[in-house]
Design a protein around this motif. Sequence first.
Motif, short mmCIF file in Angstrom:
data_model
loop_
_atom_site.label_atom_id
_atom_site.label_comp_id
_atom_site.label_asym_id
_atom_site.label_seq_id
_atom_site.Cartn_x
_atom_site.Cartn_y
_atom_site.Cartn_z
N LEU A 38 -2.92 0.73 3.34
CA LEU A 38 -1.91 -0.05 3.28
C LEU A 38 -1.11 0.12 1.90
O LEU A 38 0.04 -0.16 1.88
CB LEU A 38 -2.46 -1.52 3.28
CG LEU A 38 -3.38 -2.21 4.38
CD1 LEU A 38 -3.93 -3.68 4.08
CD2 LEU A 38 -2.20 -2.10 5.35
N GLU A 39 -1.58 0.33 0.85
CA GLU A 39 -0.80 1.01 -0.33
C GLU A 39 0.19 1.95 -0.16
O GLU A 39 1.19 2.01 -0.39
CB GLU A 39 -1.78 1.27 -1.40
CG GLU A 39 -2.65 0.17 -2.11
CD GLU A 39 -3.52 0.64 -3.02
OE1 GLU A 39 -3.33 1.68 -3.51
OE2 GLU A 39 -4.66 -0.18 -3.54
N ALA A 40 -0.34 2.85 0.62
CA ALA A 40 0.55 3.93 1.07
C ALA A 40 1.60 3.80 1.93
O ALA A 40 2.76 3.91 1.85
CB ALA A 40 -0.45 5.24 1.79
N LEU A 41 1.43 2.71 2.78
CA LEU A 41 2.29 2.06 3.79
C LEU A 41 3.44 1.28 2.74
O LEU A 41 4.68 1.42 3.09
CB LEU A 41 1.71 1.23 4.64
CG LEU A 41 2.86 0.62 5.71
CD1 LEU A 41 3.42 1.65 6.60
CD2 LEU A 41 2.01 -0.24 6.74
N ALA A 42 2.91 0.80 1.76
CA ALA A 42 3.86 0.15 0.90
C ALA A 42 4.92 0.79 0.22
O ALA A 42 6.05 0.64 0.13
CB ALA A 42 3.20 -0.95 -0.04
N VAL A 43 4.35 2.09 -0.31
CA VAL A 43 5.14 2.87 -0.95
C VAL A 43 5.96 3.68 -0.08
O VAL A 43 7.43 3.63 -0.36
CB VAL A 43 4.36 4.16 -1.74
CG1 VAL A 43 5.15 5.18 -2.29
CG2 VAL A 43 3.35 3.48 -2.69
N LEU A 44 5.72 3.80 1.13
CA LEU A 44 6.65 4.36 2.07
C LEU A 44 7.73 3.37 2.61
O LEU A 44 8.86 3.87 2.85
CB LEU A 44 5.81 4.84 3.45
CG LEU A 44 6.54 5.70 4.41
CD1 LEU A 44 6.84 7.03 3.78
CD2 LEU A 44 5.45 5.90 5.64
N LEU A 45 7.39 2.05 2.96
CA LEU A 45 8.32 1.11 3.23
C LEU A 45 9.12 0.73 1.96
O LEU A 45 10.51 0.68 2.40
CB LEU A 45 7.56 -0.19 3.65
CG LEU A 45 6.76 -0.14 4.83
CD1 LEU A 45 6.05 -1.53 5.21
CD2 LEU A 45 7.71 0.06 6.24
N GLY A 46 8.86 0.79 1.00
CA GLY A 46 9.73 0.68 -0.26
C GLY A 46 10.76 1.76 -0.30
O GLY A 46 11.49 1.72 -0.54
N SER A 47 10.19 3.11 0.09
CA SER A 47 11.04 4.33 0.00
C SER A 47 12.03 4.09 0.97
O SER A 47 13.36 4.50 0.74
CB SER A 47 10.17 5.52 -0.08
OG SER A 47 9.71 5.68 1.22
N MET A 48 11.91 3.60 2.14
CA MET A 48 12.73 3.61 3.27
C MET A 48 13.76 2.38 3.11
O MET A 48 14.86 2.81 3.24
CB MET A 48 12.11 3.12 4.73
CG MET A 48 10.84 4.30 5.15
SD MET A 48 11.67 5.87 5.51
CE MET A 48 10.27 6.65 5.80
N ILE A 49 13.23 1.32 2.38
CA ILE A 49 14.29 0.40 1.71
C ILE A 49 15.34 0.97 0.90
O ILE A 49 16.69 0.77 0.77
CB ILE A 49 13.91 -0.76 1.60
CG1 ILE A 49 12.99 -1.54 2.36
CG2 ILE A 49 14.66 -1.92 0.88
CD1 ILE A 49 12.14 -2.70 1.90
N ALA A 50 14.86 1.69 -0.01
CA ALA A 50 15.65 2.47 -1.15
C ALA A 50 16.72 3.56 -0.54
O ALA A 50 17.72 3.63 -0.68
CB ALA A 50 14.66 2.93 -1.92
#
Length: 478
Positions: A38-50
């Motif tokens: 889930l943490e990896a998914l959070a980092v990935l989603l954050g990068s997608m928003i960026a």
Amino acid sequence: MNVDLRLTSPPAAVLGAERGQWLYRGLYLAFVIGGLALEALAVLLGSMIALDIAPHLATYDEIYGLTLAYVVISAIATIVREAVKRREEEAAWLLWLALLLGLVATRSHAQLDIEALIVWFGFSIFCILGTRSVVRRLIATALAGCLPRRPIAFIGNSHSAAMMLAQIGADRRSRFQTVGFFDDRLDRPGPLTELLPCLGTVSDLVNYIHNAELDEVYMALPWSAGIRISELLERLRFLPLTVKLIPDHVPPALVGRGDGQFLGVVMPTLMIPPFSAAGAVFKRSVDILGVCALLFPLIPLFLLVALFIKVDSKGPVLFRQMRSGQYGRQFSILKFRSLHVAQADAAAETLVTSGDRRVTRVGRYLRKYSIDELPQVFNVLFGQMSLVGPRPHAPRAKADGRIYAEVIPEYMLRYRVKPGMTGWAQVNGWRGNTDTEEQLRKRVEFDFQYIGKWSPLRDLEIMVRTIPSMLMPPSGNV
């Protein structure tokens, strides 16, 4: 030292706790791995928003690489720190490290969008901390039924022990499980007699910790019993235990300091084991992996040595001899036979000397290059030995006509760890016989240095240095 060899059966509560540990560890690992995903998914989603804010910030391949880097670093940190509850403080620097890598990646682009990076950082760290909070709550609630309690025992049957038992029982958050008490005065009833099972005398601790999990004991004696406390520590000092003293009154200097408290008073720690729990697991893991790595290349050598031994002299290929291991327990050590069968010394009371006629022709070379010791990889596999540790000695071995423990009173401290195939003393030039007091004292001195300053790097250093010490043995190695 007189050691009572009667076996003491662990109580059913401890056996249940041991079975529950495996279930707990499996579920705990599943929760941690799920949280990490889930943490990896959070980092990935954050990068997608960026990327939606600043498409030029990084490529998708760079984003996936940064996410993978975070997962690897976070997994390593989890293993090192061992507990989810201690990982919040790492979130900032782990993510910051990933972002620094991102900054390096963006240098090839025309523009660096600070707003996008702030969004990425803020969204990711918010989700990571939330995920860790959820995982921590799940572990505390969902695993509460199988969470193993830490087994402890008392030494002594006194009112202070009974008071601590009542305090443990009243604390719903306590992770302690009191399994019983040990007392040398079995004929005298006390406050614990009707509350806990008596597990035997203090000498029975040796057998108990061999058959059940117990790594911490509480000595229920008054401060004034200094001589008695010292005598008990003398008897326990070769065991891998943490020993704490339950205070019978409140010394002002100890009030309100530290975590291990009893009625607001710190319990002094009188003795700690040489290895932490994590260190012991690491060492055993290295032993198993090391043996598995060694067995394949050693099998052809074993067959060749066996052939030479059979051709050279009559008798079995392997020789068994009793040795003293951890806790002073004896085990049968495996060696390639290097002596004539009729002249073999099973008790090892007479050490082999230079030019000893008992040694076979092949045996001279086996002993010189320590090849005769290689079958002890099976002792390591069986858990009787370790790859690295103090070399095991025969129970009746002597130096200048005296048993080792008579020459060096502290000799029994070597039994706090498993004996090893090689050790700190061996790679520092103290291989071979210990038939004189001086040789024995130097060997034991290096053994104590190893036990007192153990580290994974020290074990690795010893294993690396063992190879040249075997290929170029000292002239006195017989």
